[in-house]
Design an enzyme around this catalytic site. Sequence first.
Site, short mmCIF file in Angstrom:
data_model
loop_
_atom_site.label_atom_id
_atom_site.label_comp_id
_atom_site.label_asym_id
_atom_site.label_seq_id
_atom_site.Cartn_x
_atom_site.Cartn_y
_atom_site.Cartn_z
N GLU A 226 -37.04 63.02 33.77
CA GLU A 226 -37.39 64.42 34.03
C GLU A 226 -36.25 65.36 33.68
O GLU A 226 -36.47 66.51 33.29
CB GLU A 226 -37.81 64.59 35.50
CG GLU A 226 -39.04 63.77 35.89
CD GLU A 226 -40.24 64.01 34.99
OE1 GLU A 226 -40.38 65.12 34.44
OE2 GLU A 226 -41.05 63.07 34.83
N HIS A 229 -36.74 66.41 30.13
CA HIS A 229 -37.67 67.53 29.97
C HIS A 229 -36.99 68.85 30.34
O HIS A 229 -37.10 69.85 29.63
CB HIS A 229 -38.90 67.32 30.86
CG HIS A 229 -39.86 66.29 30.37
ND1 HIS A 229 -40.43 66.33 29.13
CD2 HIS A 229 -40.35 65.17 30.98
CE1 HIS A 229 -41.25 65.29 28.98
NE2 HIS A 229 -41.21 64.57 30.08
#
Length: 460
Positions: A226, A229
Amino acid sequence: MTDPRFAELQQRLAEVTDLTKAATLLFWDQRVMMPPGGAAARAEAIGTVSTLAQERFVNADIGRLLDELRGLEESSDYDSFEASLIRVTRRDWEKATRVPPELVGDLNRASAVALSAWGPAKEESNFDTLRPYLETNLELRHRYIECFDPADETYDVLLDNYEPNMKTADVRQIFDRLKEELVPLIQEIGAAGDVDDSFLHQAFDQGAQRAFSLDDLSSLFATMHEFGHGVYEWGVDESIAGTPLGSGVSLGLHESQSRTWENLVGRSRSFWRFFYPRLQEAFPGQLRPVDEEAFYRAVNKVHPSLIRIDADEVTYNLHIILRFELEQELIDERLAVRDLPGAWNARMEEYLGVDVPDDASGVLQDMHWAGGGFGYFPTYSLGNVISVQIWERLKEELGDVDERFERGEFGEVREWLRDHLYRMGRKFTPQETIERVTGSPIDAKPYVRYLREKLAPQAV
């Protein structure tokens, strides 16, 4: 002096961007903070905000401005902010005007309702509970597909939402190459003997886990995923924020960065050469007896398993290919929703040799279909492929990054990625972006070579 029509276009697009972000925030809050009882009301709110965003974007005045600004686009450098904004907005607008705002609201409303049903269905391992919601999602996707001219394959229309301009046939060609190479690699690794990873499955103090960004040891990699991202979005040039250019260019490029930080960085020997002593200090009882090499081998263990997000670098792609194939069958109505669990289980046995004990660890493990994300799954493995192409170019320019990692220095890698990829946002197509960063179109060969060099029995 800025053309006043261009300034008006920017102002109108900023409003659309704000509404879209508001809808995204409502979705995030539903998944993370909102009590389950608020699902119906939240679905209505998401439907309303997404309808408003669509209405604002497909407004005829935006089409008029795009027509009037064609001269500015053609007279500006292709790479310029002005030309890029007009060019990208025109493609987005021409696509969006085919879809009635009411349908956009219905799609988002149904997805929000289905997501609220997915959690309990998974908890109870009861696919039949979720089934009517998936059938509604698919019916709405068919209505969406009907808004467009017939494509080479029906799935192309949905894939374009996540990987613009890419065709299903192109993805299939890449995935066929991966299957051809990875299935025998998995067999080779399996025949070479097992790797002990039992120490990863002990009880770990929760406070120490939080300090190391963990729920269990495997979730460290989810954290890095994550982060990939987030750092991509963080790295987009501030000058294009608040416009259609101000985000990652596609889900394939986005996943390339999540997989870069999770795997190419986070599962490397040099990463753990720096971090493993610190992990041992956090969990001395569990990890002090385990040497660095044993830990490295454990976190890179190749072993077919039930759950996609826990899968190793090799078998992960077969999880994705399975979903890609089932999605096409659902969209083409060659597979009924009621038959999805059986088809899933059969494909898991065929590709991974794994028996699925229940729906929770099978067809219900992912939220994507409940959330309406048909067309998303292939971008994960496309991201794997792209990540290594970018990584090879990065190492050509930066040299030995392993020495930096062993010293705990990751900033130069982040800044290289920011300068060469992140800052561009959506100024160029995904294909143009890949070629600008790597010098070549998407190519599976570097990725397959990376897996063999790292994980084949002779490499380990």
